[in-house]
Design a protein around this motif. Structure first.
Motif, short mmCIF file in Angstrom:
data_model
loop_
_atom_site.label_atom_id
_atom_site.label_comp_id
_atom_site.label_asym_id
_atom_site.label_seq_id
_atom_site.Cartn_x
_atom_site.Cartn_y
_atom_site.Cartn_z
N ARG A 14 0.96 -1.20 -0.11
CA ARG A 14 -0.04 0.08 -0.11
C ARG A 14 0.80 1.14 -0.07
O ARG A 14 0.73 2.21 -0.69
N ASP A 15 1.94 1.17 0.84
CA ASP A 15 2.88 2.38 0.72
C ASP A 15 3.49 2.55 -0.59
O ASP A 15 3.62 3.70 -1.04
N GLY A 16 3.71 1.35 -1.29
CA GLY A 16 4.24 1.46 -2.51
C GLY A 16 3.36 2.24 -3.61
O GLY A 16 3.91 2.90 -4.27
N VAL A 17 2.26 2.11 -3.24
CA VAL A 17 1.19 2.50 -4.09
C VAL A 17 1.15 4.32 -4.02
O VAL A 17 1.27 4.80 -4.94
N TYR A 18 1.15 4.52 -2.82
CA TYR A 18 1.17 6.21 -2.58
C TYR A 18 2.37 6.62 -3.04
O TYR A 18 2.50 7.66 -3.74
N ARG A 19 3.47 5.92 -2.81
CA ARG A 19 5.03 6.54 -3.37
C ARG A 19 4.89 6.68 -4.77
O ARG A 19 5.37 7.53 -5.39
N GLY A 20 4.69 5.46 -5.25
CA GLY A 20 4.52 5.39 -6.76
C GLY A 20 3.66 6.49 -7.45
O GLY A 20 4.01 7.00 -8.32
N VAL A 21 2.64 6.64 -6.87
CA VAL A 21 1.77 7.69 -7.72
C VAL A 21 2.21 8.85 -7.26
O VAL A 21 2.20 9.68 -8.36
N ASN A 22 2.81 9.34 -6.14
CA ASN A 22 3.59 10.78 -6.17
C ASN A 22 4.76 10.80 -6.69
O ASN A 22 4.86 11.81 -7.69
N VAL A 27 5.94 5.69 -17.81
CA VAL A 27 6.01 5.92 -16.57
C VAL A 27 6.09 4.52 -16.00
O VAL A 27 6.90 4.56 -14.85
N LEU A 28 5.70 3.43 -16.34
CA LEU A 28 5.91 2.15 -15.72
C LEU A 28 7.38 1.88 -15.64
O LEU A 28 7.78 1.23 -14.51
N ASP A 29 8.29 2.17 -16.65
CA ASP A 29 9.50 1.80 -16.60
C ASP A 29 10.20 2.80 -15.49
O ASP A 29 11.35 2.53 -14.93
N TYR A 30 9.84 4.03 -15.41
CA TYR A 30 10.23 5.04 -14.48
C TYR A 30 9.94 4.33 -13.17
O TYR A 30 10.92 4.46 -12.22
N PRO A 45 6.84 -4.22 -7.19
CA PRO A 45 6.06 -4.67 -8.30
C PRO A 45 4.62 -5.05 -7.91
O PRO A 45 3.96 -4.62 -8.85
N GLY A 46 4.14 -5.35 -6.72
CA GLY A 46 2.98 -5.63 -6.17
C GLY A 46 2.10 -4.27 -6.58
O GLY A 46 0.78 -4.53 -6.48
N ILE A 61 -1.12 1.51 -9.14
CA ILE A 61 -0.58 2.66 -9.33
C ILE A 61 -0.99 3.30 -10.83
O ILE A 61 -1.54 4.66 -11.04
N MET A 62 -0.74 2.52 -11.73
CA MET A 62 -1.23 2.70 -13.22
C MET A 62 -2.66 3.05 -13.23
O MET A 62 -3.09 3.94 -13.98
N GLU A 63 -3.43 2.39 -12.61
CA GLU A 63 -5.07 2.39 -12.52
C GLU A 63 -5.56 3.77 -12.21
O GLU A 63 -6.35 4.32 -12.56
N ARG A 64 -4.69 4.14 -10.74
CA ARG A 64 -5.05 5.49 -10.16
C ARG A 64 -4.83 6.31 -11.08
O ARG A 64 -5.27 7.50 -11.25
N LEU A 65 -3.55 6.53 -11.72
CA LEU A 65 -2.90 7.49 -12.56
C LEU A 65 -3.98 7.64 -13.87
O LEU A 65 -4.34 8.77 -14.38
N GLU A 66 -4.57 6.60 -14.16
CA GLU A 66 -5.58 6.79 -15.62
C GLU A 66 -6.91 7.39 -15.05
O GLU A 66 -7.14 8.02 -15.47
N THR A 67 -7.26 6.77 -13.99
CA THR A 67 -8.50 7.28 -13.23
C THR A 67 -8.41 8.74 -13.05
O THR A 67 -9.28 9.73 -13.29
N MET A 68 -7.11 9.15 -12.65
CA MET A 68 -6.92 10.56 -12.19
C MET A 68 -6.88 11.73 -13.33
O MET A 68 -6.53 12.79 -13.45
N GLY A 69 -6.72 11.10 -14.67
CA GLY A 69 -6.61 11.71 -15.91
C GLY A 69 -4.96 12.01 -16.21
O GLY A 69 -4.96 12.80 -17.06
N TYR A 70 -4.19 11.24 -15.72
CA TYR A 70 -2.78 11.59 -16.00
C TYR A 70 -2.12 10.71 -16.97
O TYR A 70 -1.14 11.15 -17.57
#
Length: 268
Positions: A56-64, A80-83, A91-92, A97-106
């Motif tokens: 879960r922390d990886g998700v927050y860190r990854g999104v930021n 973005v994934l490569d970054y 990896p988990g 992260i990618m789903e959230r970024l798409e939902t947020m319009g990024y």
């Protein structure tokens, strides 16, 4: 299983916390994770708990991390994934992260590809083949890219290729018109234009007879310095061979050789 014995703010990141379990450092977490999992001193954690918290922390860190990366310019999903991989995000956490970024319009690969093509057309000399190759490297679907590249019309391609052609002719002005054209055509092909577009661009360029004669004289004078000590018959043979290989017209070559021989006789 263990007990949280200490939670402390990191020195360089006041929004992140170091968590100690049974007196030893166990993991770090974002402030939002701390709140979500109600982490506090005395809380009992299992290995499974820590694994879930870490993802879960990886998700927050990854999104930021991704948002900071995207703040510089638009990126494709693959970029973005490569970054994220480069930044060693768990990896988990990648999919969420990618789903959230798409939902947020990024993230939107079609919008990215459209903007990328427009920028390349407006600011570079690249042809459609090179642009498509770069989009493929960025993970853009071939079919989608092929449809979007249609905005780069044939008329625009010929115009840009013709400008490139003229620039290359000037660069090789010491060569014959034949070699100038071949070198210019080869260069434009490497920039991603089709053979048909290159042909049309070359046709649009007008031959410069004065420049051709100047190039012939330049090459002839260089060859003359090598062969001027030869007997005339051999001199003519070597001069013709050397200049013909460089793409000059035989009639013009004969005329220049006569001129050089006449000048040489006048100097003797």
């Amino acid at each position: 299983m263990g007990v949280i014995t200490k939670i402390s703010v990191q020195q360089k990141r006041i929004d992140r916390y170091n968590i100690e379990v049974d007196g030893s450092y166990a993991f770090s977490a974002d402030e939002a994770v701390l709140i979500e999992f109600e982490l506090k001193k005395g809380r009992v954690l299992t290995e499974a708990d820590i694994e879930v918290i870490t993802v879960r922390d990886g998700v927050y860190r990854g999104v930021n991390t991704a948002i900071q990366f995207l703040s510089l310019r638009m990126r494709s999903k693959k970029e973005v994934l490569d970054y994220l991989k480069k930044k060693e995000i768990e990896p988990g956490a990648w999919d969420e992260i990618m789903e959230r970024l798409e939902t947020m319009g990024y993230l939107n690969d079609e919008q990215f590809a459209d903007a990328y093509i427009k920028t390349q057309i407006q600011t570079t000399e690249k042809g459609p083949k090179l642009i498509l190759r770069e989009l493929k490297e960025k993970g853009i679907d071939d079919h989608a890219a092929s449809l979007l590249i249609e905005q780069f019309t044939e008329e625009d391609q010929v115009e840009k290729a013709a400008a490139l052609f003229e620039k290359q002719l000037k660069k090789f002005k010491r060569d014959s018109a034949f070699l100038q054209q071949k070198k210019a055509e080869q260069y434009i092909m490497t920039k991603g234009y089709s053979a048909d577009i290159v042909k049309k661009a070359a046709t649009a360029a007008e031959p410069d007879e004065e420049a051709e004669l100047e190039a012939l004289m330049h090459q002839a004078e260089r060859a003359h310095r090598r062969y001027r000590s030869f007997e005339e018959r051999e001199y003519r043979q070597k001069m013709k061979a050397a200049l013909y290989r460089k793409g000059f017209d035989l009639t013009d070559i004969d005329r220049v050789i006569d001129r050089l021989l006449e000048e040489q006789r006048g100097d003797e």
